[in-house]
Design a protein around this motif. Structure first.
Motif, mmCIF file in Angstrom:
data_model
loop_
_atom_site.group_PDB
_atom_site.id
_atom_site.type_symbol
_atom_site.label_atom_id
_atom_site.label_comp_id
_atom_site.label_asym_id
_atom_site.label_seq_id
_atom_site.Cartn_x
_atom_site.Cartn_y
_atom_site.Cartn_z
ATOM 1 N N VAL A 1 0.827 -1.212 0.000
ATOM 2 C CA VAL A 1 0.000 0.000 0.000
ATOM 3 C C VAL A 1 0.863 1.265 0.000
ATOM 4 O O VAL A 1 0.533 2.251 -0.649
ATOM 5 N N LEU A 2 2.001 1.223 0.692
ATOM 6 C CA LEU A 2 2.815 2.434 0.797
ATOM 7 C C LEU A 2 3.572 2.750 -0.488
ATOM 8 O O LEU A 2 3.696 3.897 -0.876
ATOM 9 N N PHE A 3 4.098 1.712 -1.120
ATOM 10 C CA PHE A 3 5.049 1.983 -2.196
ATOM 11 C C PHE A 3 4.588 1.574 -3.598
ATOM 12 O O PHE A 3 5.153 2.010 -4.580
ATOM 13 N N ILE A 4 3.627 0.690 -3.686
ATOM 14 C CA ILE A 4 3.393 0.084 -4.991
ATOM 15 C C ILE A 4 1.958 0.226 -5.510
ATOM 16 O O ILE A 4 1.750 0.512 -6.686
ATOM 17 N N ALA A 5 0.958 0.054 -4.633
ATOM 18 C CA ALA A 5 -0.427 -0.117 -5.090
ATOM 19 C C ALA A 5 -0.909 0.954 -6.066
ATOM 20 O O ALA A 5 -1.283 0.650 -7.204
ATOM 21 N N SER A 6 -0.891 2.215 -5.626
ATOM 22 C CA SER A 6 -1.542 3.207 -6.481
ATOM 23 C C SER A 6 -0.720 3.501 -7.737
ATOM 24 O O SER A 6 -1.285 3.744 -8.800
ATOM 25 N N ALA A 7 0.610 3.449 -7.630
ATOM 26 C CA ALA A 7 1.436 3.700 -8.818
ATOM 27 C C ALA A 7 1.196 2.628 -9.879
ATOM 28 O O ALA A 7 1.088 2.915 -11.074
ATOM 29 N N LEU A 8 1.083 1.402 -9.421
ATOM 30 C CA LEU A 8 0.879 0.289 -10.355
ATOM 31 C C LEU A 8 -0.470 0.437 -11.052
ATOM 32 O O LEU A 8 -0.594 0.222 -12.254
ATOM 33 N N ARG A 9 -1.479 0.810 -10.281
ATOM 34 C CA ARG A 9 -2.805 0.974 -10.873
ATOM 35 C C ARG A 9 -2.823 2.150 -11.852
ATOM 36 O O ARG A 9 -3.412 2.070 -12.919
ATOM 37 N N ARG A 10 -2.159 3.251 -11.473
ATOM 38 C CA ARG A 10 -2.142 4.409 -12.363
ATOM 39 C C ARG A 10 -1.473 4.094 -13.691
ATOM 40 O O ARG A 10 -1.841 4.616 -14.725
ATOM 41 N N PHE A 11 -0.477 3.245 -13.623
ATOM 42 C CA PHE A 11 0.245 2.877 -14.837
ATOM 43 C C PHE A 11 -0.700 2.170 -15.805
ATOM 44 O O PHE A 11 -0.556 2.241 -17.002
ATOM 45 N N GLY A 12 -1.689 1.454 -15.215
ATOM 46 C CA GLY A 12 -2.815 0.953 -15.991
ATOM 47 C C GLY A 12 -2.511 -0.102 -17.029
ATOM 48 O O GLY A 12 -2.898 0.023 -18.182
ATOM 49 N N GLU A 13 -1.791 -1.159 -16.651
ATOM 50 C CA GLU A 13 -1.549 -2.233 -17.613
ATOM 51 C C GLU A 13 -2.169 -3.521 -17.098
ATOM 52 O O GLU A 13 -2.967 -3.495 -16.170
ATOM 53 N N TYR A 14 -1.771 -4.627 -17.684
ATOM 54 C CA TYR A 14 -2.344 -5.897 -17.275
ATOM 55 C C TYR A 14 -1.502 -6.612 -16.223
ATOM 56 O O TYR A 14 -2.017 -7.206 -15.315
ATOM 57 N N THR A 15 -0.199 -6.622 -16.448
ATOM 58 C CA THR A 15 0.659 -7.513 -15.658
ATOM 59 C C THR A 15 1.938 -6.803 -15.204
ATOM 60 O O THR A 15 2.229 -5.688 -15.649
ATOM 61 N N VAL A 16 2.682 -7.482 -14.337
ATOM 62 C CA VAL A 16 3.964 -6.937 -13.886
ATOM 63 C C VAL A 16 4.922 -6.787 -15.075
ATOM 64 O O VAL A 16 5.697 -5.827 -15.157
ATOM 65 N N ALA A 17 4.861 -7.744 -16.008
ATOM 66 C CA ALA A 17 5.742 -7.680 -17.180
ATOM 67 C C ALA A 17 5.397 -6.460 -18.032
ATOM 68 O O ALA A 17 6.273 -5.815 -18.601
ATOM 69 N N ASP A 18 4.105 -6.130 -18.111
ATOM 70 C CA ASP A 18 3.694 -4.916 -18.819
ATOM 71 C C ASP A 18 4.312 -3.692 -18.169
ATOM 72 O O ASP A 18 4.735 -2.759 -18.841
ATOM 73 N N PHE A 19 4.311 -3.695 -16.837
ATOM 74 C CA PHE A 19 4.907 -2.560 -16.119
ATOM 75 C C PHE A 19 6.381 -2.437 -16.497
ATOM 76 O O PHE A 19 6.868 -1.348 -16.827
ATOM 77 N N ALA A 20 7.086 -3.574 -16.440
ATOM 78 C CA ALA A 20 8.524 -3.554 -16.740
ATOM 79 C C ALA A 20 8.758 -3.038 -18.166
ATOM 80 O O ALA A 20 9.647 -2.206 -18.404
ATOM 81 N N TYR A 21 7.930 -3.498 -19.090
ATOM 82 C CA TYR A 21 8.077 -3.067 -20.488
ATOM 83 C C TYR A 21 7.756 -1.580 -20.626
ATOM 84 O O TYR A 21 8.484 -0.822 -21.244
ATOM 85 N N GLY A 22 6.630 -1.176 -20.015
ATOM 86 C CA GLY A 22 6.212 0.216 -20.114
ATOM 87 C C GLY A 22 7.227 1.156 -19.479
ATOM 88 O O GLY A 22 7.488 2.247 -19.978
ATOM 89 N N ARG A 23 7.827 0.735 -18.386
ATOM 90 C CA ARG A 23 8.762 1.598 -17.663
ATOM 91 C C ARG A 23 10.133 1.640 -18.330
ATOM 92 O O ARG A 23 10.790 2.675 -18.367
ATOM 93 N N PHE A 24 10.568 0.460 -18.831
ATOM 94 C CA PHE A 24 11.950 0.413 -19.340
ATOM 95 C C PHE A 24 12.047 0.246 -20.856
ATOM 96 O O PHE A 24 13.120 0.376 -21.421
ATOM 97 N N GLY A 25 10.940 -0.113 -21.467
ATOM 98 C CA GLY A 25 10.836 -0.009 -22.920
ATOM 99 C C GLY A 25 11.472 -1.077 -23.793
ATOM 100 O O GLY A 25 11.557 -0.881 -24.996
#
Lengths: 626, 118
Positions: free
Chosen positions: A88-112
């Motif tokens: 809740v402190l470090f990850i929840a809302s940022a991950l939701r705002r990023f708005g993807e499907y999976t953790v791998a999507d986050f990694a791709y979206g963030r690092f390209g």
């Protein structure tokens, strides 16, 4: 065989399958299949996350750990709950705002790069499989206690494919049910089921504790009674080890057992020793040593039964950091309608699982006296093994205690609760693994133009494949004798999954969200160091426990590293440091970092959604998401 | 996500709402301060428990309520209350912060629009 228990478990299975069939008509798009259309409200999502999270390890393992170890066992409950604060402190809302499907999507979206997406996919699959293994093992052992019969033929050695046929029947039944209901219902069906399953298992734990209090349980008094005198625990041991004299103390385990065992049960042990087969196994009772304060007597209410100084810290960190590294939990955050809803969900999760984890240690403590009393009265359940009134396998605590306190009905509710815990967790894991393959690999690289129907089909095929893989893991654990190397195997294996998740993902997520200077090379290096480091140390520990000579404790550095039960204290900071150092040396942040940063921390999207009323939760059955 | 987002290296737009580097930076700093302050308290308390269990005998060996030592009481009961209070106050503060930052962002937005119209 317990008829009421079996009827209740069959009822649970039918309800689960029925709910999946019901929700099937609403699974039309991949967003529906993987994310339940992003329309899950805080309360429902919190119940589903709790169902995802509370596995066999929590339902059977925490109370069992308290029963066997006292305070060090209670730490599992506190640590499992504490992990959500990091989320809740470090990850929840940022991950939701990023708005993807999976953790791998986050990694791709963030690092390209595709490279980091694929590394993340591999890590997701490994963590999910590490978590799946103890669930399948729990399925087999619970089936054995509960049903006690199977459908595989036993060979001349009493085994089928090298393992107990009754155990393997349980693993097979659970794998088949999971395969069917997850593939059928997708995330919506799984979410609905998890909500129901969570409340069923919560109710089961609650009822056991209510019955305990109804039976005269008094928490402070009971704790005082349990802490009166040296903690004793059962152990299954070969005659050879039983009689082996420890050069340091000059005593053999049989000498210690003699001091605490009843004369008549100790006489049976002496008979077995006299029979002369060194490989024969016996169940004994042993006084326990304090690993933390070596000069103090080990008592139930004090720390030190399981963990020495190093492990006291390492274990807490593994549990607290590991929660934020479980892909099936993180994926859940994408099903919230907004960042604020993601935080609210987590608060409710803490209430739900917190109450559950307050109840579990009560059940563990109640078991300490109630099972002993029942055994002395001759009313203890006959399907469990005891030494002088102490359970040989502490994982059998919940069903045994339920039967003593509330008879066949309570035992039935507990059995249904145990299977609900396994179903809900395996369901979440299968969705996470399937989305890693179906969404992150197939849809992105193999056939990006695939039709919606084909994508859902690939998701379902992946679910079936991973359920089969789960079956293989369930078979492999007893085949390689892991349960003999680790006494509380379910809780231990779950902690490994936490350790791998904490080491592989959490440093990448924390730096990716909070440090703009993180580069793709840094993130990949950190993930690989965390992943390979933690898995490597866990396997070295397994090899040491299975007594491979090269990994023995006296083998210098290898022996020392192999003795680390919880690698997190090393691998987490190492991965974090790797990300920092490599990113600094590399300096090559993504060219569109400002845009990415605005996506993670910006609020325009949420403000826009609020204008349109999209931040309100709709019905999960309102058709495909907008 | 079907909402149309206008994106450039300098701003992100959803409907009438714009995030600029400046607004996002304000949001990020405020959020980081809040999260890391709470994080320090959380890890401080969580790691203090094993530290006390290792080094303070009164903590783990003196009964305070029946068989409860301070150590057992905190790990089995009080720690959960601590988590609930923390999660609740953090969520409320984070919501409030979101609200404040939205106003700041909107103010910067309308200023930028007014500037553009001139």
């Amino acid at each position: 065989m317990n008829t009421i228990a079996i009827v209740l478990v069959i009822g649970l299975v039918l309800f689960t399958v029925g709910l999946s069939i019901f929700s099937r008509r609403f699974t039309r798009t991949t967003a529906d299949f993987y994310l339940a259309g992003r329309k899950v409200g805080s309360f429902s999502n919190a119940s589903a996350i709790s169902g995802d999270y509370l596995s066999a390890a929590s339902f059977l393992g925490v109370a069992a750990a308290v029963y066997a170890s006292g305070l060090d066992g209670v730490w599992y409950a506190a640590g499992f709950a504490g992990g959500f604060m990091v989320v809740v402190l470090f990850i929840a809302s940022a991950l939701r705002r990023f708005g993807e499907y999976t953790v791998a999507d986050f990694a791709y979206g963030r690092f390209g790069t595709s490279r980091i997406r694929l590394v993340t996919v591999v890590a997701v699959l490994l963590v999910s499989l590490f978590y799946m293994a103890p669930q399948m093992y729990g399925a087999g052992t619970t089936w054995k206690i509960l049903v006690g019969t199977g459908f595989f033929p036993a060979g001349a050695d009493g085994l089928f494919l090298g393992v107990d046929p009754i155990y393997l029947s349980g693993v097979t039944v659970v794998a088949l049910i999971m395969m069917f209901y997850v593939a059928m219902g997708g995330m919506k069906g799984t979410t609905l089921n998890q909500i129901f399953q969570f409340w069923l298992l919560w109710f089961a734990m609650f009822m056991v504790v209510v019955f305990a209090f109804g039976n005269g349980f008094n928490y402070p008094a009971e704790l005082a009674k349990a802490s009166d005198g040296t903690l004793v625990a059962t152990k299954t041991i070969t005659i050879a080890d039983l009689t082996k004299v420890d050069p340091k103390s000059g005593k053999a385990p049989i000498d210690s057992a003699k001091g605490v065992m009843a004369p008549e049960s100790f006489a049976k042990i002496e008979e077995a020793v006299a029979a002369g087969d060194p490989a024969a196994k016996v169940d004994i009772l042993l006084p326990q040593k304090n690993k933390l304060h070596e000069t103090r007597t080990m008592i139930f209410g004090e720390p030190g039964h399981r963990y020495n100084t190093f492990d006291q810290f390492s274990m807490v960190l593994a549990l607290v950091l590991g929660t934020a590294g479980l892909p099936h939990i993180l994926n859940r955050y994408y099903t919230n309608p907004s960042g604020a809803a993601a935080r609210r969900s987590t608060f409710w999760v803490l209430i739900f699982i917190g109450t559950f984890y307050i109840l579990s240690p009560i059940a563990g403590l109640a078991g300490r006296s109630r099972i002993l009393e029942a055994w002395l009265n001759g009313t203890a359940p006959t399907n469990a093994a005891y030494v002088d009134g102490f359970l040989v396998k502490s994982d059998a605590l919940m069903p045994a205690l339920a039967q003593i306190l509330g008879g066949q009905w309570l035992m039935g509710i507990v059995a249904a609760g145990a299977f609900a815990a396994m179903f809900s967790t395996v369901g979440g894991l299968l969705i996470a693994a399937a989305s890693a393959v179906g969404h992150d690999v197939y849809e992105k690289y193999i056939d990006p133009n695939a039709s919606e129907a084909k994508r859902v089909f690939v998701g379902k095929t992946s679910v079936i494949f991973f359920a089969l893989l789960g079956w293989v893991l369930g078979w492999a654990i007893p085949f390689f004798g892991l349960q003999n190397a680790y006494p509380a195997l379910i809780a231990m294996m779950v902690t490994w999954a936490f350790a791998v998740g904490a080491s592989a993902f959490v440093p990448m997520l924390l730096t990716g969200i909070w440090w703009k200077g993180t580069t793709e090379k840094g993130a990949i290096s950190g993930m690989l160091v965390g992943l390979i480091g933690s898995i490597g140390i866990i396997f070295m520990n397994i090899f040491q426990q299975l007594k491979f000579p090269a990994f023995a404790a006296d083998q210098g550095v290898i022996g020392f590293v192999s003795s680390l039960t919880f690698p997190v204290l090393f691998t987490f900071p190492l991965a974090l440091l790797t990300i920092y150092v490599v990113s600094k040396l590399d300096g090559n942040v993504p060219v569109n970092i400002d845009e990415i940063w605005m996506r993670i921390h910006g609020t325009a999207h949420e403000r826009h959604e609020r204008d349109l009323g999209l931040d309100k939760v709709g019905s999960m059955f309102g058709g495909p998401s907008k | 996500m079907s909402e149309k987002a206008a994106v450039s290296g300098k701003f992100v737009q959803f409907g009438d709402h714009i995030d600029t580097l400046e607004t996002v930076d304000t949001v990020f700093r405020a959020q980081r301060k809040l999260s890391f302050t709470y994080g320090a308290v959380f890890f401080g308390v969580t790691l203090a428990i094993p530290a006390l269990s290792v080094w303070v005998p009164a903590w783990y060996s003196t009964p305070i309520w029946g068989g409860f030592t301070a150590n057992y009481f905190v790990v089995s009961l009080a720690y959960f209350v601590f988590l609930w209070v923390m999660a609740w106050t953090y969520s409320k503060q984070a919501d409030k912060l979101d609200e404040e930052l939205m106003h700041i962002a909107e103010a910067i937005e309308s200023k930028a629009k007014a500037g553009g119209a001139q």
